[in-house]
Write a protein that holds these residues in place. Structure first.
Motif, PDB file in Angstrom:
ATOM      1  N   ARG A  41       0.861  -1.197   0.000  1.00 30.64           N
ATOM      2  CA  ARG A  41       0.000   0.000   0.000  1.00 30.64           C
ATOM      3  C   ARG A  41       0.891   1.239   0.000  1.00 30.64           C
ATOM      4  NH1 ARG A  41      -2.549   3.429   4.015  1.00 30.64           N
ATOM      5  NH2 ARG A  41      -1.381   2.319   5.601  1.00 30.64           N
ATOM      6  N   VAL A  42       0.635   2.137  -0.939  1.00 34.81           N
ATOM      7  CA  VAL A  42       1.407   3.382  -1.021  1.00 34.81           C
ATOM      8  C   VAL A  42       0.461   4.559  -1.271  1.00 34.81           C
ATOM      9  CG1 VAL A  42       3.545   2.326  -1.863  1.00 34.81           C
ATOM     10  CG2 VAL A  42       1.804   3.038  -3.502  1.00 34.81           C
ATOM     11  N   GLY A  43       1.001   5.743  -1.119  1.00 33.96           N
ATOM     12  CA  GLY A  43       0.239   6.955  -1.393  1.00 33.96           C
ATOM     13  C   GLY A  43       0.622   7.546  -2.740  1.00 33.96           C
ATOM     14  N   PHE A  44      -0.258   8.368  -3.291  1.00 34.39           N
ATOM     15  CA  PHE A  44       0.011   9.037  -4.570  1.00 34.39           C
ATOM     16  C   PHE A  44      -0.467  10.486  -4.532  1.00 34.39           C
ATOM     17  CE2 PHE A  44      -1.237   4.647  -5.407  1.00 34.39           C
ATOM     18  CZ  PHE A  44      -0.159   4.172  -6.126  1.00 34.39           C
ATOM     19  N   PHE A  45       0.274  11.329  -5.241  1.00 28.15           N
ATOM     20  CA  PHE A  45      -0.277  12.604  -5.699  1.00 28.15           C
ATOM     21  C   PHE A  45      -0.591  12.416  -7.174  1.00 28.15           C
ATOM     22  CE2 PHE A  45       2.491  14.795  -2.358  1.00 28.15           C
ATOM     23  CZ  PHE A  45       1.422  15.099  -1.543  1.00 28.15           C
ATOM     24  N   SER A  46      -1.601  13.095  -7.677  1.00 28.46           N
ATOM     25  CA  SER A  46      -1.858  12.966  -9.113  1.00 28.46           C
ATOM     26  C   SER A  46      -2.486  14.241  -9.664  1.00 28.46           C
ATOM     27  CB  SER A  46      -2.790  11.781  -9.383  1.00 28.46           C
ATOM     28  OG  SER A  46      -4.119  12.104  -9.029  1.00 28.46           O
ATOM     29  N   THR A  47      -2.439  14.364 -10.989  1.00 32.36           N
ATOM     30  CA  THR A  47      -3.096  15.484 -11.658  1.00 32.36           C
ATOM     31  C   THR A  47      -4.326  14.959 -12.390  1.00 32.36           C
ATOM     32  OG1 THR A  47      -1.701  15.182 -13.595  1.00 32.36           O
ATOM     33  CG2 THR A  47      -0.943  16.773 -11.975  1.00 32.36           C
ATOM     34  N   GLY A  48      -5.154  15.862 -12.878  1.00 36.62           N
ATOM     35  CA  GLY A  48      -6.378  15.451 -13.573  1.00 36.62           C
ATOM     36  C   GLY A  48      -7.500  15.219 -12.590  1.00 36.62           C
ATOM     37  N   PRO A  49      -8.490  14.422 -12.987  1.00 38.17           N
ATOM     38  CA  PRO A  49      -9.597  14.168 -12.054  1.00 38.17           C
ATOM     39  C   PRO A  49      -9.107  13.370 -10.850  1.00 38.17           C
ATOM     40  CG  PRO A  49      -9.854  12.889 -14.078  1.00 38.17           C
ATOM     41  CD  PRO A  49      -8.665  13.759 -14.281  1.00 38.17           C
ATOM     42  N   PRO A  50      -9.750  13.539  -9.690  1.00 37.19           N
ATOM     43  CA  PRO A  50      -9.312  12.796  -8.506  1.00 37.19           C
ATOM     44  C   PRO A  50      -9.453  11.294  -8.711  1.00 37.19           C
ATOM     45  CG  PRO A  50     -11.062  14.386  -7.962  1.00 37.19           C
ATOM     46  CD  PRO A  50     -10.913  14.398  -9.435  1.00 37.19           C
ATOM     47  N   PRO A  51      -8.424  10.527  -8.360  1.00 41.22           N
ATOM     48  CA  PRO A  51      -8.548   9.068  -8.437  1.00 41.22           C
ATOM     49  C   PRO A  51      -9.597   8.603  -7.440  1.00 41.22           C
ATOM     50  CG  PRO A  51      -6.265   9.724  -8.055  1.00 41.22           C
ATOM     51  CD  PRO A  51      -7.109  10.932  -7.855  1.00 41.22           C
ATOM     52  N   ARG A  52     -10.278   7.513  -7.761  1.00 39.63           N
ATOM     53  CA  ARG A  52     -11.243   6.921  -6.842  1.00 39.63           C
ATOM     54  C   ARG A  52     -10.895   5.448  -6.689  1.00 39.63           C
ATOM     55  NH1 ARG A  52     -13.464  11.655  -4.922  1.00 39.63           N
ATOM     56  NH2 ARG A  52     -14.655  12.751  -6.501  1.00 39.63           N
ATOM     57  N   SER A  53     -11.543   4.823  -5.733  1.00 37.08           N
ATOM     58  CA  SER A  53     -11.377   3.405  -5.513  1.00 37.08           C
ATOM     59  C   SER A  53     -11.574   2.653  -6.831  1.00 37.08           C
ATOM     60  CB  SER A  53     -12.390   3.017  -4.454  1.00 37.08           C
ATOM     61  OG  SER A  53     -12.671   1.679  -4.493  1.00 37.08           O
ATOM     62  N   HIS A  54     -10.686   1.723  -7.146  1.00 35.67           N
ATOM     63  CA  HIS A  54     -10.678   0.873  -8.349  1.00 35.67           C
ATOM     64  C   HIS A  54     -10.058   1.528  -9.582  1.00 35.67           C
ATOM     65  CE1 HIS A  54     -12.880  -1.932  -6.022  1.00 35.67           C
ATOM     66  NE2 HIS A  54     -13.960  -1.175  -5.957  1.00 35.67           N
ATOM     67  N   SER A  55      -9.591   2.782  -9.497  1.00 38.17           N
ATOM     68  CA  SER A  55      -8.869   3.330 -10.648  1.00 38.17           C
ATOM     69  C   SER A  55      -7.609   2.479 -10.861  1.00 38.17           C
ATOM     70  CB  SER A  55      -8.442   4.782 -10.392  1.00 38.17           C
ATOM     71  OG  SER A  55      -9.552   5.599 -10.146  1.00 38.17           O
ATOM     72  N   GLU A  56      -7.346   2.160 -12.130  1.00 39.75           N
ATOM     73  CA  GLU A  56      -6.166   1.335 -12.436  1.00 39.75           C
ATOM     74  C   GLU A  56      -4.882   2.151 -12.313  1.00 39.75           C
ATOM     75  OE1 GLU A  56      -6.058  -0.209 -16.451  1.00 39.75           O
ATOM     76  OE2 GLU A  56      -4.108  -1.172 -16.104  1.00 39.75           O
ATOM     77  N   ILE A  57      -3.825   1.495 -11.805  1.00 40.32           N
ATOM     78  CA  ILE A  57      -2.507   2.136 -11.742  1.00 40.32           C
ATOM     79  C   ILE A  57      -1.604   1.428 -12.755  1.00 40.32           C
ATOM     80  CG2 ILE A  57      -0.547   2.760 -10.266  1.00 40.32           C
ATOM     81  CD1 ILE A  57      -2.461   2.206  -7.843  1.00 40.32           C
ATOM     82  N   GLN A  58      -0.918   2.234 -13.575  1.00 37.10           N
ATOM     83  CA  GLN A  58       0.002   1.667 -14.572  1.00 37.10           C
ATOM     84  C   GLN A  58       1.401   2.227 -14.359  1.00 37.10           C
ATOM     85  OE1 GLN A  58      -1.772   2.911 -18.293  1.00 37.10           O
ATOM     86  NE2 GLN A  58      -3.282   1.248 -18.278  1.00 37.10           N
ATOM     87  N   ASP A  59       2.395   1.476 -14.852  1.00 38.37           N
ATOM     88  CA  ASP A  59       3.744   2.045 -14.862  1.00 38.37           C
ATOM     89  C   ASP A  59       3.848   2.997 -16.049  1.00 38.37           C
ATOM     90  OD1 ASP A  59       4.096   0.510 -17.122  1.00 38.37           O
ATOM     91  OD2 ASP A  59       5.399  -0.973 -16.158  1.00 38.37           O
ATOM     92  N   GLU A  60       5.010   3.594 -16.228  1.00 36.52           N
ATOM     93  CA  GLU A  60       5.135   4.614 -17.285  1.00 36.52           C
ATOM     94  C   GLU A  60       4.966   4.031 -18.688  1.00 36.52           C
ATOM     95  OE1 GLU A  60       7.559   8.375 -16.168  1.00 36.52           O
ATOM     96  OE2 GLU A  60       8.786   6.615 -15.655  1.00 36.52           O
TER      97      GLU A  60
END
Lengths: 407, 155
Positions: free
Chosen positions: A324-343
């Motif tokens: 489990r890690v934390g993220f900052f992100s741009t664009g719309p706020p991430p929600r539960s079940h948003s997929e995370i991808q590598d670059e």
């Protein structure tokens, strides 16, 4: 209670765009009648609480203040939450500690009387049944609070093990504190305001500590803990006195401490990097994957002796497959079940909680990624409605915690 | 203020007391409304679209608005974007069909305009309508006010 709070919000607002309004209305109607009410229900409604179904209870998601303002006010002044939907429980008997140690990862025996800790109830596979704050009141009395959404499951689990334990001659019994209500008082004004209502010296009660005392004329259980990252308390009060106490707290703060609902509570705990069971921790997640290795007592690491210890101790040694890690992100706020991808666009995990941080004014989220990609500074993509957005792995808490600890 | 009135009216409807909805969530006379709480203002063949005061009040603090690109086509009753609040995500549907000719770029940096000025500065897209006959399927202001009232009373 998967995705409980956000789903809740979504079910309210998605309704705005729902094609099948009758079905939605019917569902709401059907559940509302069966919802449980806390001792403060009428008080919430009178104060403009927007009541929503939550874990079988009718609870305020917010009052007149917006969730944004409520969140900010908690960190600036203070918040009073009704968390009576949560289940308080006492385990008593001379074998209460060895009994509980079979079910949780904490070194309960090693706790000093009057202190507590966050712990996890595990299953045979090392997965989390629930998280809970447990307190050793004294050697033959443990007080704990479990999640409302897990109440039935937790109680059944504890009861089944208690039966077996007692059959072998163990001395343990329980009392479920349904006669009490639970208030969470959080924020910088929590201690000065509560001090007005008790003769006990609160400056001697540190984070994680517990005492039984008289507050505003009632016999209360007081734990210096919370779910916001701020200094504060959880107060277990006899239900018939809960309203009096809530009013007294608000009055003594001269309006600065505000009634605060589940919406802001969720923003606050997310900013503090704290797990919401059902979102960020589930049956299949181990406490090690969830970043709670610190909660496995040193003695427990050496001795094991709790459900799923083999899996958990192996993960401590070899490292967990996901973290489990934390993220900052741009664009719309991430929600539960948003997929995370590598670059490169490969799937590496999933967001479990996310939103816009009222304090930081940017998107924050937590989720699970493959080990190796968990280090702070790792660039990721978070996919929302099919579009990748820039994200970066970030240390938690997002907002510094202000727990009251001895200096 | 609007939300306080909303809650008062909701409490009243819960108690089966009839209250006047004047001055509660604002509804503008010259606009048309979709049942998913979007408004449209028509000027010739051009239609300006946004979400209603009632919708923004239910959503709470808007923190992000996702919009289509200029040139995209939109369909009546279909989603063209999304509004994110602290609390939740909601699709936004188009009250009319046609082509997007302008988007409100101010919402990129100031999404809260949707809360503070839902009918003016918080507009979302301008559409070149392909079928103005569709406007007949939308609600007028009186009908929409009544619709909101009924929806709230279900809570």
């Amino acid at each position: 209670m998967r995705g409980s709070l956000w789903q809740l919000g979504q079910s309210i607002t998605r309704r705005l765009a729902s094609g099948d309004k009758k079905a939605v209305a019917h569902r709401y109607f059907a559940t509302e009648a069966e919802l449980k009410k806390t001792a403060l229900y009428d008080f919430h409604v009178a104060n403009g609480g927007k009541m929503v179904p939550f874990a079988g209870w009718s609870m305020p998601i917010q009052y007149k203040d917006s969730i944004m303002d409520s969140t900010l006010n908690c960190r600036e002044n203070g918040s009073l939450f009704d968390v009576s939907h949560m289940c308080g429980l006492s385990l008593k008997g001379k074998d209460a500690i060895p009994f509980l140690e079979k079910l949780v990862i904490a070194d309960v025996a090693g706790l000093a009387p009057g202190t507590g800790t966050l712990t996890v109830f595990t299953n045979e596979k090392g997965g989390a049944i629930d998280d809970s704050v447990i307190t050793k009141v004294k050697d033959d009395h443990i007080y704990l609070v479990v999640n409302a959404g897990c109440r039935d499951k937790d109680l059944a689990h504890i009861e089944a093990h208690m039966k077996a334990f007692k059959a072998k001659g163990g001395d343990v019994s329980w009392h479920i504190h349904d006669e009490r209500s639970l208030l969470a008082l959080q924020g910088p004004l929590a201690a000065p305001v509560l001090q007005h209502l008790t003769k006990e010296d609160l400056s001697k009660l540190y984070f994680g500590e517990f005492c039984m005392l008289d507050i505003h004329g009632s016999h209360c259980f007081l734990t210096r803990t919370g779910y916001t990252g701020e200094d504060g308390f959880e107060i277990s009060v006899p239900s018939e006195k809960a309203l009096d106490l809530a009013k007294a707290i608000l009055e003594k703060s001269e309006g600065k401490i505000r009634l605060t609902g589940l919406g802001a509570r969720d923003s606050l705990r997310l900013e503090a990097g704290l797990c919401l069971y059902g979102n960020d921790m589930e049956q299949h997640t181990t406490p090690i994957e969830a970043g709670l290795t610190w909660a496995v007592g040193k003695r427990r690491r050496a001795e094991g002796g709790f459900l799923g210890a083999e899996v958990i101790l192996k993960q401590i040694q070899e490292g967990p497959p996901i973290r489990r890690v934390g993220f900052f992100s741009t664009g719309p706020p991430p929600r539960s079940h948003s997929e995370i991808q590598d670059e490169q666009g490969n799937n590496i995990g999933e967001v479990t909680s996310g939103g816009f941080s009222p304090c930081l004014k940017k998107n924050i989220a937590m989720g699970y990624v493959k080990s190796g990609l968990h280090k702070a500074g790792t660039n990721v993509k978070i996919v929302i409605r099919g579009k990748p957005n820039e994200g970066v792995v970030t240390k938690m808490p997002f907002v510094p915690t202000k727990y009251y600890k001895p200096s | 203020m609007a939300s306080r009135l909303l809650l008062a009216s909701r409490a009243a409807s819960y108690l089966r007391i009839s209250v006047s909805h004047r001055g509660f969530a604002t509804v503008l006379k010259d606009l048309k409304y979709l049942d998913s709480h979007e408004w449209v203002k028509v000027d010739g063949n051009s239609a300006t679209v946004g979400i209603t005061d009632h919708a923004q009040d239910h959503l709470g603090d808007v923190v992000y608005v996702e919009m289509p690109e200029v040139g995209a086509s939109v369909t009546q009753g279909q989603s063209f974007g999304a509004v994110e609040s602290v609390k939740a995500t909601s699709d936004v549907n188009s009250p009319v069909s046609g082509k997007v000719v302008e988007i409100n770029e101010k919402l990129e940096s100031s999404p809260a305009l949707v809360n503070s000025s839902p009918y003016e500065n918080g507009w979302m897209i301008k559409v070149e309508m392909s079928d103005s006959g569709e406007l007949n399927k939308l609600m007028g202001s009186d009908q929409y006010s009544k619709f909101c009232e009924e929806e709230d009373s279900k809570h």
